[in-house]
Write a protein that holds these residues in place. Structure first.
Motif, PDB file in Angstrom:
ATOM      1  N   VAL A 168      42.820  32.434  35.841  1.00 52.08           N
ATOM      2  CA  VAL A 168      43.180  33.830  36.070  1.00 52.08           C
ATOM      3  C   VAL A 168      42.938  34.634  34.800  1.00 52.08           C
ATOM      4  O   VAL A 168      42.761  34.083  33.715  1.00 52.08           O
ATOM      5  CB  VAL A 168      44.661  33.971  36.491  1.00 52.08           C
ATOM      6  CG1 VAL A 168      44.928  33.221  37.787  1.00 52.08           C
ATOM      7  CG2 VAL A 168      45.594  33.485  35.396  1.00 52.08           C
ATOM      8  N   PRO A 212      43.146  38.031  39.354  1.00 55.03           N
ATOM      9  CA  PRO A 212      42.032  37.107  39.585  1.00 55.03           C
ATOM     10  C   PRO A 212      40.953  37.295  38.530  1.00 55.03           C
ATOM     11  O   PRO A 212      40.710  38.418  38.064  1.00 55.03           O
ATOM     12  CB  PRO A 212      41.523  37.494  40.982  1.00 55.03           C
ATOM     13  CG  PRO A 212      42.693  38.159  41.633  1.00 55.03           C
ATOM     14  CD  PRO A 212      43.422  38.867  40.530  1.00 55.03           C
ATOM     15  N   ILE A 245      48.087  39.244  40.673  1.00 57.13           N
ATOM     16  CA  ILE A 245      48.770  38.032  41.117  1.00 57.13           C
ATOM     17  C   ILE A 245      50.250  38.090  40.764  1.00 57.13           C
ATOM     18  O   ILE A 245      51.104  37.791  41.595  1.00 57.13           O
ATOM     19  CB  ILE A 245      48.113  36.789  40.471  1.00 57.13           C
ATOM     20  CG1 ILE A 245      46.657  36.668  40.921  1.00 57.13           C
ATOM     21  CG2 ILE A 245      48.891  35.522  40.809  1.00 57.13           C
ATOM     22  CD1 ILE A 245      45.871  35.629  40.147  1.00 57.13           C
ATOM     23  N   ARG A 266      44.205  26.825  38.471  1.00 59.15           N
ATOM     24  CA  ARG A 266      43.849  28.194  38.859  1.00 59.15           C
ATOM     25  C   ARG A 266      43.494  28.981  37.609  1.00 59.15           C
ATOM     26  O   ARG A 266      44.311  29.122  36.693  1.00 59.15           O
ATOM     27  CB  ARG A 266      45.034  28.838  39.578  1.00 59.15           C
ATOM     28  CG  ARG A 266      44.822  30.303  39.988  1.00 59.15           C
ATOM     29  CD  ARG A 266      44.029  30.438  41.250  1.00 59.15           C
ATOM     30  NE  ARG A 266      43.860  31.844  41.603  1.00 59.15           N
ATOM     31  CZ  ARG A 266      44.717  32.532  42.367  1.00 59.15           C
ATOM     32  NH1 ARG A 266      45.787  31.926  42.865  1.00 59.15           N
ATOM     33  NH2 ARG A 266      44.489  33.800  42.658  1.00 59.15           N
TER      34      ARG A 266
END
Length: 961
Positions: free
Chosen positions: A197, A249, A235, A195
């Motif tokens: 970020v 994000p 997040i 992920r």
């Protein structure tokens, strides 16, 4: 047991594990940041699963002991091996020191110095190395939460942070979280793949107050139950030692300021720029002025809509006298992200999606406009937010976008936002008039008057400006109005006067005379270029999107694909359950729903009994090894069909029936069925309205739907023959959440839960649990077209496995497993395109690698080389009659059309042989993406390919053999 080295040297099992762990570790060049995540550690031991048995050969260790080591002591065992314990050390000490000791399992890490005293000379090095094996798991939550992480615990950033921006109190970097290092504590799910970020860092204790204030603001926004899709929610918030971090994000396209500068970022204290991206490549559709104007207007509308949510629709429990304002609106605080369908050239978001961020959120008293204390939490309360009085002066960022009343004690925070939005509207309008050159002229020669680049200036006797701002002591700079008026006189920009009128109405010095943001949003929807956008209006249809109607282009040829199913005749199956019945259709590919009011095309079948008849498929004859291409003709276009979809419902997903003769659309809380030959409606089935349905499957007379209900997943089985029948399927299995649901043409349903799957025989009321090897996760699954084979695809560190279950009889039997070498670019996401009747499927990885995998009758344990297909850019595809792959391929040039291609998949001597050359069957428009559905079948000597888009466009092509 020792391991044979490539050069003939024998290595001990502990040395093998030691080397494997080091290869899997991140940041090995910096011991203070080195770590290995749980998934990589499991991969090490999965690849060397025999080593635990070889180390603990002693009779002291039973099979139960070894299983306990695998479940509860894998990290500790890894640390001991890494610091130099030999197999003899482990055999002689592990049982007494760990296995039979209290409080010394993996869950008890990290150990203190006193707790490690029993290790004697190994205690210090164990204490240092243990932190590499217990990196922090970042916690994401739907509610207010700050995660505190001790300084010794490593942050799970797999690569060195790349700085992408600076702020007044810190900097923003791009970081990558490895799989299963981000846990949503509310939903209890982890990230499956890496992920990316953005990490906003406040580097010292002096900024603790700033950090706390921003987290509080973000929590207010996150807890809003009616959130805006154009507000960037954070997040996680982290305190790591003395560092304060907020994870958000990533904004792939940076911010609006970079966009307006053509993808360039100015370098500090110079006249130089750094090119961050190619504007023409990222936004190819904006080359046309008409599309540029419409796209900019659409995004301005969305930002205004987000402000409406902030000002009027965000609810705070117990604080009905409060409202919220952004307080720092400027281009740098509007981030741009790629639309998830932008690769396909979708005209819906040609300028990307603009998102509000960096809130200097403040609460104000509605009557006094004084800043209020922080709200407790966000809950359902009322239509507006207001605040209790607290005599704090408002704090907001200063700069050219600030309103003239910014330093007054009592201001309306919402009217401040309106002024700032009007300033942004000016910049965007200038860009629309002449792109970067016009914006540069507007900013440097118009806004800047030799003193500042604000949008207003003082006039007359300005002594009273410290107490009140009105039209007598402050004015909008006349140069701004003059500059836009000059452009309004140009014949090619006759739409500008309407914008100028809005700017004059918004940028009024007296806050009381400014409109509210809702008025501005409504006026934006009425503005041109809706009136003059002939380029976009040409060949378009209207597609519903939430509460508004969005205009999107119709391609000349529209192709989309999801799953392949060939249409083959078979005998009917009779459902044994007392409430369900599967009927044989008049047409082998017939979807028939009878509603209460057949005269009404839009009548939902809520209380009426409805019928859907789908004939199940049988196993087709295995295709001949002789290629059919020798006698094949070119593909011919069949009449194009556009289905008249419901105007007030957003299309979520599409499913073609096996032969492609009918299609079903999931639209909100309804499933609509149509014929593909003429677009006529077959019927409607209504779903539960309190669930947000996201995907569905259709087979036989069954419908399986998947969605979210109050933040919990929901999988439901429906029967088209009985509109009142509804059955929930389990959402967890062995504590793993459901990730996928499948239906087969034989009346089977399957749900995927990590390494497990649950198979239901719907025609017999029986279910069975299936699984793959421990340590592996099912990444993809599919039923063969005839419904007799269920294929699982799992990915490991050194190899990938394909499992083939025979589900044609009950119970299901594992036919076998094939092991394949990994591709150079390992992927975490896979799409399976199953064969019609054989134990084989086409596997496509998310980076584009496409290959055929199959079940071999011999040497199943040997590592196989993949049969790669020469289509690295396949978007969607399907297999027809076990020997032809039809796919849509993406070209390298952004914005170009797609290729429709055919690959031969001949079978010889029980093995697949893949053709490396394709037969090009023409091109399709670039709106095609992986949402498209495709079906292929042989009928009357023809191979018929049917494609359907979520917009209701249907295209068929036929090829005569």
């Amino acid at each position: 047991m020792a391991t044979e080295h490539a050069k003939g040297r024998v290595e001990s099992p502990t040395k093998v594990i030691q080397a494997a762990i080091r290869r899997k570790m991140y940041h090995t060049d910096d011991p203070s940041k080195t770590f290995i995540c749980e998934e990589r550690l499991l991969e090490v031991w999965s690849d060397h699963h025999h080593i635990i048995d070889s180390i603990f050969l002693s009779t002291k260790y039973s099979d139960e002991d070894k299983n306990k080591i695998r479940k509860r002591f894998l990290r500790i065992l890894s640390i001991l091996i890494l610091i130099g314990w030999s197999a003899d050390d482990l055999r002689s000490k592990f049982r007494s020191d760990f296995l039979r000791a209290e409080g010394r399992t993996d869950n008890d890490l990290p150990f203190t110095e006193d707790q490690l005293s029993f290790l004697d000379r190994w205690a210090i090095i164990f204490g240092e190395k243990q932190f590499a094996f217990i990196p922090a798991i970042i916690e994401e939550s739907d509610y207010s939460h700050i995660q505190k992480i001790e300084r010794e615990i490593r942050l799970p950033f797999s690569e060195k942070p790349v700085q992408v921006g600076d702020g007044a109190y810190g900097h923003v970097s791009k970081v990558i979280l490895p799989p299963r290092c981000l846990r949503h504590t509310t939903k209890q799910i982890d990230n499956i793949g890496p992920r990316i970020v953005a990490c906003k860092t406040y580097p010292n204790e002096k900024n603790a107050e700033v950090f706390q204030r921003e987290v509080a603001n973000l929590d207010i926004l996150k807890e809003g139950l009616k959130g805006s899709p154009r507000v960037m929610q954070h997040i996680a918030a982290i305190v790591h030692g003395n560092d304060f971090m907020i994870l958000l994000p990533i904004a792939e396209l940076y911010d609006l300021e970079i966009f307006l500068r053509g993808g360039r970022k100015p370098l500090a204290d110079t006249r130089e720029f750094r090119q961050l991206y190619s504007f023409s490549e990222e936004f190819p559709q904006l080359a046309k002025d008409s599309i540029l104007h419409s796209a900019l207007l659409r995004e301005l509308f969305e930002i205004a809509s987000a402000l409406v949510w902030l000002h009027e629709e965000l609810h705070i429990f117990g604080s009905l006298d409060r409202y919220l304002a952004h307080q720092d609106l400027k281009p740098e605080n509007i981030l741009l992200i790629r639309d998830s369908h932008s690769d396909a050239g979708d005209l819906q978001f040609p300028a990307g999606k603009w998102m509000l961020t960096d809130f200097g959120v403040s609460l104000f008293n509605k009557e006094t406009n004084l800043k209020a204390t922080r709200a407790q939490s966000i809950r359902d309360a009322g239509p507006r937010l207001t605040s209790r009085a607290n005599r704090d002066q408002i704090t907001r960022g200063h700069g050219p976008y600030e309103p003239p009343e910014v330093d007054l004690e009592r201001v309306d925070g919402r009217k401040c936002d309106v002024w700032s939005f009007g300033c942004i509207l000016c910049d965007v309008l200038a860009f629309a008039c002449g792109r970067e050159k016009a914006l540069h002229e507007f900013r440097d020669k118009v806004r800047f008057d030799g003193k500042n680049d604000y949008f207003y200036r003082a006039k007359g006797n300005s002594a009273d400006r410290a107490k009140v701002i009105n039209n007598s002591n402050t004015e909008l700079k006349s140069e701004i109005k003059d500059w836009f008026s000059k452009h309004a006189d140009r014949p090619t920009q006759d739409w500008v006067p309407d914008y100028v009128a809005m700017i004059e109405a918004v940028l009024v010095p007296n806050p009381l005379d400014r409109p509210n943001i809702r008025n501005i949003m409504e006026d934006l929807e009425k503005l041109p270029p809706h009136k003059i956008d002939n380029e976009i209006n040409k060949n378009t249809i209207l597609i519903p999107d939430g509460t508004r109607t969005i205009r999107q282009a119709i391609p000349q040829s529209t192709f989309l694909a999801v799953s392949s199913r060939t249409s083959v005749s078979s005998a009917p199956i009779v459902i044994r359950r007392p409430t369900l019945e599967l009927k044989e259709a008049q047409n082998q590919d017939s979807l028939s729903i009878k509603t209460a009011d057949p005269q009404s095309a839009n009548a939902p079948s809520v209380h009426a009994r409805s019928e859907l008849n789908l004939t199940p498929l049988t196993s087709p004859t295995v295709a001949s090894t002789e290629s059919p291409r020798a006698s094949a003709s070119a593909y011919e276009d069949m009449p194009k069909i556009t289905i008249n979809l419901p105007k007030k419902e957003h299309v979520v997903a599409v499913e073609l029936t096996p032969g492609g003769e009918q299609v079903a659309f999931l639209c909100g809380h309804h499933v609509h069925a149509y014929k593909t030959n003429d677009g006529s409606r077959v019927g409607i089935l209504e779903l539960q309205s309190n669930v947000k349905w996201t995907k569905f499957r259709v087979a036989c007379n069954f419908l399986a739907v998947y969605g979210l209900e109050s933040r919990q997943k929901r999988v439901e089985l429906r029967d088209f023959n009985n509109a009142e029948y509804s059955e929930k399927l389990p959402i967890t299995c062995h504590r793993e959440e459901v990730s996928n649901v499948l239906l087969s043409s034989r009346g089977h349903a399957a749900c995927i839960y990590g390494q497990y799957a649950c198979l239901w025989y719907l025609t017999k009321g029986h279910h069975q649990e299936l699984s793959v090897e421990k340590g592996f996760v099912i990444k993809g699954a599919a039923f063969s077209t005839n419904g007799n084979v269920l294929c699982f695809w799992t990915s490991g560190a050194a190899a990938d496995h394909a499992y083939f279950y025979d589900v044609g009889s009950m119970p299901a039997i594992l036919s076998g497993t094939s092991i394949y070498e990994k591709t150079p670019l390992a992927s975490g996401n896979f799409t399976l395109w199953p064969y019609s009747s054989l134990a084989a499927c086409v596997v496509r990885e998310n980076h584009g690698s496409t290959s055929v995998v199959q079940l071999f009758s011999h040497a199943q344990s040997q590592l196989k080389i993949r049969q790669a297909i020469g289509t690295p850019h396949a978007l969607v595809g399907c297999v027809a009659q076990d020997d032809v792959l039809i796919c849509i391929e993406k070209r390298k040039m952004p914005g170009s059309k797609r290729d429709l291609s055919e690959y031969e998949l001949p079978w010889q001597n029980g093995s697949c042989n893949v053709s490396q050359t394709n037969l090009r069957l023409g091109t399709v428009e670039n709106v095609v993406d992986d949402r498209t559905n495709i079906s292929a079948r042989f009928a009357d000597g023809k191979l018929i390919v049917t494609l359907c888009t979520p917009k209701g466009h249907i295209l068929k092509r036929a090829r005569v053999y």
